[in-house]
Design an enzyme around this catalytic site. Structure first.
Site, PDB file in Angstrom:
ATOM      1  N   CYS A  76       0.824  -1.209   0.000  1.00 30.20           N
ATOM      2  CA  CYS A  76       0.000   0.000   0.000  1.00 30.20           C
ATOM      3  C   CYS A  76       0.859   1.259   0.000  1.00 30.20           C
ATOM      4  CB  CYS A  76      -0.911   0.010   1.227  1.00 30.20           C
ATOM      5  SG  CYS A  76      -1.987   1.453   1.321  1.00 30.20           S
ATOM      6  N   CYS A  85      -2.688  -0.529   8.940  1.00 31.00           N
ATOM      7  CA  CYS A  85      -2.029  -1.833   8.726  1.00 31.00           C
ATOM      8  C   CYS A  85      -0.582  -1.759   9.208  1.00 31.00           C
ATOM      9  CB  CYS A  85      -2.067  -2.215   7.243  1.00 31.00           C
ATOM     10  SG  CYS A  85      -3.711  -2.437   6.575  1.00 31.00           S
ATOM     11  N   GLN A 301     -18.991  -9.478  12.751  1.00 29.32           N
ATOM     12  CA  GLN A 301     -17.541  -9.626  12.638  1.00 29.32           C
ATOM     13  C   GLN A 301     -17.077  -9.114  11.274  1.00 29.32           C
ATOM     14  OE1 GLN A 301     -15.232 -10.481  14.744  1.00 29.32           O
ATOM     15  NE2 GLN A 301     -16.211 -11.650  16.369  1.00 29.32           N
ATOM     16  N   ASP A 400     -18.314 -13.813  24.939  1.00 30.82           N
ATOM     17  CA  ASP A 400     -17.530 -13.088  23.924  1.00 30.82           C
ATOM     18  C   ASP A 400     -17.587 -11.596  24.239  1.00 30.82           C
ATOM     19  OD1 ASP A 400     -16.188 -12.212  21.688  1.00 30.82           O
ATOM     20  OD2 ASP A 400     -17.707 -12.829  20.245  1.00 30.82           O
ATOM     21  N   CYS A 427     -11.076 -10.815  22.083  1.00 34.65           N
ATOM     22  CA  CYS A 427     -10.272 -10.029  21.139  1.00 34.65           C
ATOM     23  C   CYS A 427      -9.107  -9.348  21.859  1.00 34.65           C
ATOM     24  CB  CYS A 427     -11.140  -8.998  20.419  1.00 34.65           C
ATOM     25  SG  CYS A 427     -11.967  -7.834  21.525  1.00 34.65           S
TER      26      CYS A 427
END
Length: 469
Positions: A76, A85, A301, A400, A427
């Site tokens: 990128c 990222c 998600q 969760d 997470c």
């Protein structure tokens, strides 16, 4: 008296590890740890410190004497400026290894409990173009590159449609091509920006709180359905219709075209009225024959393919035979509850957000699932004796929670309910480790499975099975 400049430069330092939040780790000559924001383990670099703390430094690599064999060329053009990222300059196999290491380190060092071997992380088949949802912000004063600033050329058009510069709420980086969402995402964003600029539609200015165009959200499901939502700061029917008609005509494949008029100081839409301009007011995702309606405010998600892998691990860990009562905590729109329901006697889903529960009920009805029930409630208050008496003692609990993990009162409630098994999907393995330690007297961790939902980033999901001692 002028404050002394505490910045230092350390030369020829080897980067030795990857740490939390995408930072890499080196050691200064004085023995302190240095957290570096732009290096890969194996690099040998000069580091300029940005902050000095009692136990560590924060710094940036300013010169590279040797580049690590773990490095790859980022695909990128925006890498390094965009904060999305952070690990794109690291080979994917190495990303997975460091994610696995983070899970092991957190559970071992923070949890301080007996653990089985951690299963090898499940990598993502798609390493790019895997996100089903992207949100972009409009700005009339885009972030300028260093080259643009140094050129001293007057820049007339400062319009941007892209991402916030990390740590800067009012600065937007204009994005040309993003490698996170499949086509036609880039085409929609670029054509919307160009048309709005050509049509002289005012882009938002967050600092001044003025301008017409605020945000653009694009959702694309694995079934190929597309939702586009434009957020406007104020109503101007002529301008709004001009833009929405253009989007609808230019992209007839859009399933759901919606908009929001949001005059608030922040751009969250959860307390705003969403208006459907064209098509349906939802799109649908599919998983193992189950269909899930997703509206503009729904949580789903963001990596559809890996969500399927995550849910399969969760169902496998639960080890259901068809006779179990299952409680699904933080059920959201009920995707996990419905996914495991065909192997359970009954599933009770609990969630604090009323709109999510409405979605869950509607999806269950659409999928003709009659052995699930959904309830709205504060997780730390809902599991009263009356609730258990009414709905039954669960053999299995699936939980969760959000990144903060479970409130200590929820953990206490779990210990009171005392199911045979707990499947904990997380997470954030650091807060998961904290919660596992609180459960350790009663439950033993018997299985651990990390899952990579977000390639090119440092984020990692982790599923743990706890069984009663």
């Amino acid at each position: 008296m002028a404050r002394k400049n505490r910045r230092q430069i350390f030369e020829n330092i080897e980067v030795i590890d990857a740490g939390a939040k995408g930072k890499s780790i080196a050691k200064a000559p004085d023995g302190k740890i240095i957290f570096i924001n732009n290096a890969v383990p194996g690099d040998i670099v000069d580091i300029q410190t940005i902050k000095k703390r009692k136990a560590y430094y924060e710094g940036t690599a300013t010169a590279f004497h040797k580049q690590s064999d773990k490095r790859v060329d980022p695909v990128c053009k925006h890498f390094g400026t965009c904060g999305g990222c952070k690990w794109q300059f690291m080979g994917y196999d190495h990303q997975l290894a460091y994610k696995q290491q983070e899970v092991v380190n957190n559970l071992t060092r923070l949890g301080k409990i007996e653990l089985p071997d951690v299963s090898p992380i499940l990598g993502s088949k798609k390493q790019f173009f895997y996100r089903n949802k992207m949100e972009f912000s409009f700005s009339d004063s885009r972030w300028l590159t260093l080259d643009e600033i140094q050129s001293k050329i007057e820049i007339g058009n400062r319009n941007a449609l892209g991402f916030h510069i990390p740590g800067m709420w009012d600065k937007i980086l204009d994005i040309d091509t993003c490698h996170l969402q499949e086509d036609p995402s880039n085409d929609i964003r670029n054509k919307v920006k160009n048309f709005a600029t050509k049509s002289k539609l005012p882009f938002y200015n967050a600092r001044k709180q003025e301008g017409f165009l605020r945000t653009l959200m694009i959702r694309i499901t694995s079934t190929g359905e597309i939702m586009v939502l434009v957020q406007f700061f104020y109503e101007d029917e002529q301008k709004r219709t001009l833009l929405l008609d253009y989007i609808g005509l230019e992209f007839p494949e859009i399933t759901s075209l919606q908009y929001v008029i949001n005059p608030k100081g922040n751009d969250t839409i959860y307390d705003q009225k969403v208006i459907c301009y064209k098509g349906t007011d939802y799109i649908e995702e599919e998983m193992e024959g189950l269909r899930f309606k997703i509206n503009a405010k729904s949580f789903y998600q963001t990596n559809s393919e890996q969500a399927y892998e995550l849910y399969k691990v969760t169902r496998d860990f639960a080890g259901l035979t068809g006779n179990e009562l299952v409680y699904d905590l933080y059920t959201g729109t009920g995707t996990i509850a419905q996914f495991v329901s065909k192997k359970a006697k009954k599933v009770i889903g609990v969630e604090a957000v009323p709109e999510a529960i409405e979605d869950a009920k509607e999806n269950a009805k659409q999928n003709a699932i009659d052995n699930v029930e959904f309830y709205v409630g504060d997780m730390k208050k809902v599991f009263t004796k009356d609730f258990i008496a009414q709905h039954g003692q669960p053999e299995v609990v699936i939980t969760d929670p959000p990144r903060d993990g479970m409130h200590k009162d929820v953990v206490a409630q779990l210990l009171n309910i005392s199911p045979q098994k707990i499947v904990y999907v997380s997470c954030n393995s650091a807060t998961q480790a904290r919660d596992l330690a609180l459960l350790d007297d009663t439950y033993k961790v018997t299985k651990i499975q990390p899952v990579d939902m977000f390639p090119q980033t440092y984020h990692v999901e982790n599923v743990v099975l706890l069984e009663k001692r």
